[in-house]
Scaffold this motif. Structure first.
Motif, PDB file in Angstrom:
ATOM      1  N   PHE A 168      23.237 -10.461 -26.477  1.00  0.00           N
ATOM      2  CA  PHE A 168      22.789  -8.254 -26.760  1.00  0.00           C
ATOM      3  C   PHE A 168      23.256  -7.863 -27.140  1.00  0.00           C
ATOM      4  N   GLU A 169      24.975  -7.236 -27.473  1.00  0.00           N
ATOM      5  CA  GLU A 169      25.538  -6.457 -28.237  1.00  0.00           C
ATOM      6  C   GLU A 169      25.153  -6.579 -29.875  1.00  0.00           C
ATOM      7  N   VAL A 170      25.002  -7.682 -30.766  1.00  0.00           N
ATOM      8  CA  VAL A 170      24.916  -8.328 -31.599  1.00  0.00           C
ATOM      9  C   VAL A 170      23.131  -8.232 -32.180  1.00  0.00           C
ATOM     10  N   ALA A 171      22.799  -8.556 -31.111  1.00  0.00           N
ATOM     11  CA  ALA A 171      20.903  -8.623 -31.295  1.00  0.00           C
ATOM     12  C   ALA A 171      20.671  -7.461 -31.417  1.00  0.00           C
ATOM     13  N   LYS A 172      21.343  -6.161 -30.528  1.00  0.00           N
ATOM     14  CA  LYS A 172      20.898  -4.401 -30.298  1.00  0.00           C
ATOM     15  C   LYS A 172      20.491  -4.592 -31.684  1.00  0.00           C
ATOM     16  N   LYS A 173      22.143  -4.380 -32.343  1.00  0.00           N
ATOM     17  CA  LYS A 173      22.715  -3.943 -34.183  1.00  0.00           C
ATOM     18  C   LYS A 173      21.236  -3.860 -34.783  1.00  0.00           C
ATOM     19  N   ILE A 174      20.740  -5.167 -34.594  1.00  0.00           N
ATOM     20  CA  ILE A 174      19.609  -5.755 -35.475  1.00  0.00           C
ATOM     21  C   ILE A 174      18.405  -4.829 -34.604  1.00  0.00           C
ATOM     22  N   TRP A 175      17.737  -4.979 -34.025  1.00  0.00           N
ATOM     23  CA  TRP A 175      16.795  -4.326 -33.595  1.00  0.00           C
ATOM     24  C   TRP A 175      17.108  -3.027 -33.991  1.00  0.00           C
ATOM     25  N   ASP A 176      18.286  -2.281 -33.816  1.00  0.00           N
ATOM     26  CA  ASP A 176      17.831  -0.551 -33.646  1.00  0.00           C
ATOM     27  C   ASP A 176      17.694  -0.457 -35.578  1.00  0.00           C
ATOM     28  N   GLU A 177      17.685  -1.585 -36.402  1.00  0.00           N
ATOM     29  CA  GLU A 177      17.921  -1.163 -37.451  1.00  0.00           C
ATOM     30  C   GLU A 177      16.472  -1.766 -38.068  1.00  0.00           C
ATOM     31  N   TYR A 178      15.976  -2.471 -37.526  1.00  0.00           N
ATOM     32  CA  TYR A 178      14.650  -2.506 -37.057  1.00  0.00           C
ATOM     33  C   TYR A 178      13.636  -1.966 -36.961  1.00  0.00           C
ATOM     34  N   GLN A 179      13.744  -0.423 -35.915  1.00  0.00           N
ATOM     35  CA  GLN A 179      13.277  -0.029 -35.591  1.00  0.00           C
ATOM     36  C   GLN A 179      13.342   1.438 -36.368  1.00  0.00           C
ATOM     37  N   ARG A 180      14.274   1.626 -36.333  1.00  0.00           N
ATOM     38  CA  ARG A 180      14.895   2.802 -37.517  1.00  0.00           C
ATOM     39  C   ARG A 180      14.375   2.431 -38.808  1.00  0.00           C
ATOM     40  N   ILE A 181      14.083   1.380 -40.099  1.00  0.00           N
ATOM     41  CA  ILE A 181      13.085   1.285 -41.152  1.00  0.00           C
ATOM     42  C   ILE A 181      11.412   1.733 -40.496  1.00  0.00           C
ATOM     43  N   LEU A 182      10.875   1.031 -39.294  1.00  0.00           N
ATOM     44  CA  LEU A 182       9.668   1.174 -39.168  1.00  0.00           C
ATOM     45  C   LEU A 182       9.500   2.246 -39.214  1.00  0.00           C
ATOM     46  N   LEU A 183      10.511   3.243 -38.576  1.00  0.00           N
ATOM     47  CA  LEU A 183      10.180   4.670 -38.301  1.00  0.00           C
ATOM     48  C   LEU A 183      10.129   5.475 -39.467  1.00  0.00           C
ATOM     49  N   GLU A 184      10.716   4.990 -40.222  1.00  0.00           N
ATOM     50  CA  GLU A 184      11.293   5.819 -41.489  1.00  0.00           C
ATOM     51  C   GLU A 184      10.216   5.441 -42.666  1.00  0.00           C
ATOM     52  N   GLN A 185       9.358   4.132 -42.931  1.00  0.00           N
ATOM     53  CA  GLN A 185       8.860   4.084 -43.737  1.00  0.00           C
ATOM     54  C   GLN A 185       6.980   4.349 -43.322  1.00  0.00           C
ATOM     55  N   CYS A 186       7.093   4.458 -41.684  1.00  0.00           N
ATOM     56  CA  CYS A 186       5.523   5.056 -41.046  1.00  0.00           C
ATOM     57  C   CYS A 186       4.317   3.719 -41.734  1.00  0.00           C
ATOM     58  N   PRO A 187       4.574   2.910 -42.230  1.00  0.00           N
ATOM     59  CA  PRO A 187       3.372   1.923 -41.997  1.00  0.00           C
ATOM     60  C   PRO A 187       2.376   2.344 -41.108  1.00  0.00           C
ATOM     61  N   ILE A 188       2.416   2.265 -39.754  1.00  0.00           N
ATOM     62  CA  ILE A 188       2.059   2.754 -39.054  1.00  0.00           C
ATOM     63  C   ILE A 188       2.599   4.183 -38.279  1.00  0.00           C
ATOM     64  N   ILE A 189       1.503   5.039 -37.384  1.00  0.00           N
ATOM     65  CA  ILE A 189       2.555   6.689 -36.835  1.00  0.00           C
ATOM     66  C   ILE A 189       1.698   6.491 -35.557  1.00  0.00           C
ATOM     67  N   TYR A 190       2.065   5.738 -34.518  1.00  0.00           N
ATOM     68  CA  TYR A 190       1.974   6.388 -33.220  1.00  0.00           C
ATOM     69  C   TYR A 190       1.901   7.651 -32.323  1.00  0.00           C
ATOM     70  N   LEU A 191       0.750   7.773 -31.624  1.00  0.00           N
ATOM     71  CA  LEU A 191      -0.230   8.960 -31.431  1.00  0.00           C
ATOM     72  C   LEU A 191       0.492   9.186 -30.247  1.00  0.00           C
ATOM     73  N   VAL A 192      -0.242   8.870 -28.779  1.00  0.00           N
ATOM     74  CA  VAL A 192       0.723   9.341 -27.912  1.00  0.00           C
ATOM     75  C   VAL A 192       0.562   8.537 -26.551  1.00  0.00           C
TER      76      VAL A 192
END
Length: 608
Positions: free
Chosen positions: A549-573
């Motif tokens: 879990f701890e190793v995976a969390k570092k992976i998924w944390d970076e994954y989320q940050r990239i998608l939120l930075e690049q904005c290929p999709i923008i979630y609404l509400v």
């Protein structure tokens, strides 16, 4: 004159405030306070009853369930239905799947099969052993014939349909693992005997049940169709013109009647495996009728007339539904949804000759669009205050959700203009936004024609973009046409659509990796079109094969940050939702929450 509830008055005041130049009679804080007061009133007048993981009371047989569907099914064939939501919803009523995941308890439970996961750490492989329940049958309405469900009903579909590239099944890409050396290796589905079969993974994965859960098919029919007619033989099976009583069922229902543009009629399957404490198969009501209504306004009208059993109100209908329930029906409420609609931009090189392609492929442009997305206005005007902004990528129910990882490009027209200027855009003397070549920035937003909420959101986006000199055109399109545009023709510009909630980080294998057939903004890439997509592919792959879990969390944390930075999709509400059900039904077994939706499998008629 009928007194309007505070909830309505608050938004009437809000509309007046923004639509005329008179002196404000209320401050924004006062309006917000009224809004919150109205929200509380609606919640107090409705019932909160999320699923708690408990047991159901035994019910009684009887009754007819009246429901609606917006459009005709296009097929009753499992393969073709993969690409059509209305068809899939109908076909699934006659099928079932291997296992189920309880998002509340965060546990997997057997449905058609029991499971065991075996990990071989020395060889680095994993096997999921499935054993089918006893007493599973395919049967036909009005017939005593019962054909046993066997492992062939899963193995054949996995290997010969989903696993055959000629069928272009959405399940094909999920049958492969990326090995440590970068090569692709297939997950094998192996028959052991009539009731047992295995999925053998070439490497250890994080969520093997998620990767192997599937519906069964009547292999005795599909196998014959493939042998005699190849791919066309399979695709021609169970068209909408077929005699629906020739479709076998192993699910809760038989389809017994279909009248185009009018209705579908189902009868309960007494052979269904799930039984209550008295040994009675669910569901309890004997007949289910879907009226084909065409639009959501008709759906609402039928409910108001007492002709349907349930209704899920749109934001503009919530107050009316809650305030008028009386003794006729009960309204349940749920917290903000796990998923959310999103706004995305077409970066497919098929459109490289169009100006919008260059804009959409520019990170700063997408970030600027995020800064023009006024979620608070959407919440107040479209959802009547009953929603909250979605700034995260994973929903709170996801095990790798982290409240500190959020979108940084929030509503700010000033920042939007600054981002655009940094990418070479400028406003001319008349206020029109132009790119570095002098082309005026104008593009379309496509929304499903049956979804008025999406249209309202698009209108707000159009207005906000106009404030910085960008012209947005709204294109209302039939939902099936939208799916065709996203998956086949790629002739769209931007779109508002929903893709569901990723309760597991590895969900969406056909969406988030660049080679996915629903990698929305540019599907089926032979190799990643950008460095950030290449990194996302790598992280997604690593996360899927990391159990620590701890190793995976570092992976998924970076994954989320990239998608939120690049904005290929923008979630609404994340919208709070409401659900109404007639009081003629016993509500003891009814649950409603944001993880499971309306849980009605065990509902039954009240005793007189």
């Amino acid at each position: 004159m009928k007194k309007l509830p505070v909830y309505v008055l608050s938004f009437f005041a809000l509309a007046v405030l923004f639509s005329c130049a008179r002196t404000e009679e209320m401050t924004l804080a006062e309006i917000q306070a009224l809004t919150e007061q109205g929200d509380r009133s609606l919640l107090e007048k409705s019932v909160s009853k999320p699923w708690d993981g408990g047991s159901y009371v035994a019910g009684r047989l009887g009754g007819t369930w009246q429901d609606t569907i917006l459009s005709d099914p296009k097929t009753f064939n499992q393969l073709i239905a993969e690409r059509d939501g209305s068809s899939s919803a109908i076909v699934s009523l006659m099928l079932d799947y291997l296992v189920d995941y309880d998002a509340t308890l965060r546990t997997w439970t057997p449905r058609l099969a029991f499971f065991e996961i075996e990990t071989d750490s020395r060889r680095g492989t994993l096997t999921v052993h499935y054993t089918l329940r006893e007493g599973l049958y395919w049967s036909y309405y009005g017939s005593d014939e019962k054909i046993p469900v066997t492992s062939d009903d899963f193995v054949f579909w996995y290997n010969e349909i989903a696993g055959d590239p000629e069928f272009s099944s959405s399940g094909y890409g999920q049958q492969w693992c990326t090995m440590e050396n970068g090569e692709e290796a297939r997950i094998e589905c192996v028959r052991i005997d009539d009731r047992r079969f295995d999925f053998v993974f070439p490497r250890i994965v994080a969520d093997p049940l998620l990767a192997t859960n599937m519906s069964l098919c009547p292999s005795f029919l599909y196998k014959k169709a493939k042998a005699e007619g190849g791919a066309d033989g399979v695709k021609n099976l169970f068209s909408v013109d077929c005699d629906v009583r020739t479709i076998p069922s192993c699910g809760k229902w038989y389809l017994t009647e279909y009248t185009t543009a009018q209705r579908l009629v189902f009868r309960r399957n007494p052979n269904y495996w799930e039984k209550d404490g008295n040994g009675t198969s669910v569901p309890y009501y004997e007949t289910m009728i879907f009226q084909i209504v065409g639009d959501m306004n008709t759906d609402y009208l039928l409910f108001r007339q007492g002709k349907t059993e349930t209704f899920s109100p749109r934001p503009e209908e919530v107050s009316d539904v809650v305030e008028n329930q009386k003794d006729d029906y009960t309204v349940f409420n749920a917290e903000g949804s796990m998923g959310a609609q999103l706004w995305s931009f077409n970066q497919n090189p098929k459109n490289a000759s169009s100006p919008f392609y260059g804009w959409f492929c520019t990170k700063q442009f997408r970030q600027a669009m995020s800064c023009l997305l006024n979620r608070d206005r959407i919440i107040n005007q479209t959802y009547r205050g009953l929603a909250e902004p979605k700034y995260d990528f994973f929903p709170p129910a996801n095990p790798y959700y982290d409240e500190t990882i959020t979108l940084q490009y929030r509503y700010s027209p000033e920042r939007a203009q600054s981002l655009l200027e940094s990418a070479g855009f400028y406003r001319d003397s008349t206020g029109i936004m132009r790119d570095s070549a002098g082309t005026a920035v104008e593009f379309d937003i496509t929304v499903p024609s049956t979804n008025s909420v999406s249209n309202d959101i698009a209108m707000i986006i159009m207005d906000e973009c106009a404030r910085v000199g960008i012209k947005v055109n709204i294109r209302q399109t039939d939902f099936q046409k939208v799916i065709e545009m996203l998956t086949a023709t790629y002739d769209w510009q931007s779109v508002i659509i929903g893709l569901g909630a990723n309760l597991f980080p590895s969900q969406g294998s056909n969406v988030w990796p660049s080679g996915g057939n629903l990698h929305l903004w540019h599907p089926l890439q032979k190799k990643p079109a950008s460095e950030w997509e290449s990194r996302v592919d790598f992280l997604y792959n690593e996360g899927c094969y990391t159990n620590d879990f701890e190793v995976a969390k570092k992976i998924w944390d970076e994954y989320q940050r990239i998608l939120l930075e690049q904005c290929p999709i923008i979630y609404l509400v994340r919208a709070r939702s409401f659900f109404a059900i007639r009081n003629k039904w016993d509500l003891q077994n009814v649950y409603y929450d944001n993880k499971n939706g309306s849980m009605l499998e065990h509902v039954f008629l009240r005793s007189e």
